[in-house]
Design an enzyme around this catalytic site. Sequence first.
Site, mmCIF file in Angstrom:
data_model
loop_
_atom_site.group_PDB
_atom_site.id
_atom_site.type_symbol
_atom_site.label_atom_id
_atom_site.label_comp_id
_atom_site.label_asym_id
_atom_site.label_seq_id
_atom_site.Cartn_x
_atom_site.Cartn_y
_atom_site.Cartn_z
ATOM 1 N N SER A 90 0.988 -1.463 -0.293
ATOM 2 C CA SER A 90 -0.769 0.097 0.072
ATOM 3 C C SER A 90 1.098 0.849 0.604
ATOM 4 O O SER A 90 1.726 1.231 -1.383
ATOM 5 C CB SER A 90 -0.988 0.260 1.199
ATOM 6 O OG SER A 90 -1.493 1.026 0.820
ATOM 7 N N HIS A 200 -8.818 1.593 -0.114
ATOM 8 C CA HIS A 200 -8.104 0.984 -1.207
ATOM 9 C C HIS A 200 -9.903 -0.201 -1.709
ATOM 10 O O HIS A 200 -10.088 -0.814 -1.805
ATOM 11 C CB HIS A 200 -7.931 -0.832 -0.715
ATOM 12 C CG HIS A 200 -6.699 -0.487 -0.834
ATOM 13 N ND1 HIS A 200 -5.483 0.249 -1.786
ATOM 14 C CD2 HIS A 200 -5.322 -0.436 0.654
ATOM 15 C CE1 HIS A 200 -4.531 0.858 -1.454
ATOM 16 N NE2 HIS A 200 -4.269 0.410 0.172
#
Length: 317
Positions: A90, A200
Amino acid sequence: MSIAILFPGQGSQKFGMGKRLAEKCPELMDLWLKAEKYSGLPLREIYWESNDNELMANTRNLQPAITVVNLSLWLYTSTYIKPSCTAGHSLGEFSALAAAKVISLDDVLQAVSLRGRLMAEADPDGIGSMYAILRLNAEQVENLCKEVSESSGKMVRLANRNTPGQFAISGHKQALEEVVEKAQNIGGKCIPLAVSGAFHSPLMAEASAEFSKFLGGIDFHDAEFAVYCNINGEPLTEAEKLRSAIKKQMTSSVYWIETICNQYEHGVRKWFEFGPQGILTRMMRQIIKVNEGADSCFETIHIPNIVEADNYISNNS
């Protein structure tokens, strides 16, 4: 032996992180000063003095701070390590891009400062959140998300494929709660994540669009070594393909299992993690352990601070 370097994202913070290293190396202290300038935040005060867990976990503060620590540890030891590839989880993907010299250090620090602010402000009404789901497999979690999305009309998705027994779901709170209840009924363990929105997932679309404009205006270069991308776990080296991939990252799922399995299949047998807590090292061992056909001939090395960095350097000089 092929070597991969890994960089963690949110959740890997620790009080005092990076302090001794920055005090020893003026050029690394300069990274903190630049991150404070670009973010407008007193990062050293937050992470070196306050010891306030809520402040340290705040998305806006955390994204530039973790990036500085990740990159400081890498830059300090990079002379002694010759990677064939990199990846970051991430937020950590921006550290990977900097390590592979796809984006300059200054542009990365500006990017993560903006990213942290946008993600922190993306859900002012608090409609979205995330949960970790343990003890279920990917198919079970995906089926539950699909079932609840279709029945409720609210978005929920499998957002992070961390290990074969650890996933994260993201979406509307109402839908998340329904998935959590159903997951617990079939033996899953569910843990709410301390995040400010549904990361996300499509709920980050507005923030992602603004962030993409910034990414479109900075220089990307071909990678010095392959970057395995979050959006599919595949390696890329070409500048514009990497730009395209990172633009999609904020709204896409994180395919971390696929990232590590692909690195293994492409010959990686030694992994270095540069970050305070060793989260990716623990996850990687779980992934390789269950990877079909994997042998036991692999090594993981976690470099969390200046002490471990100096130990590694002294043993490999």
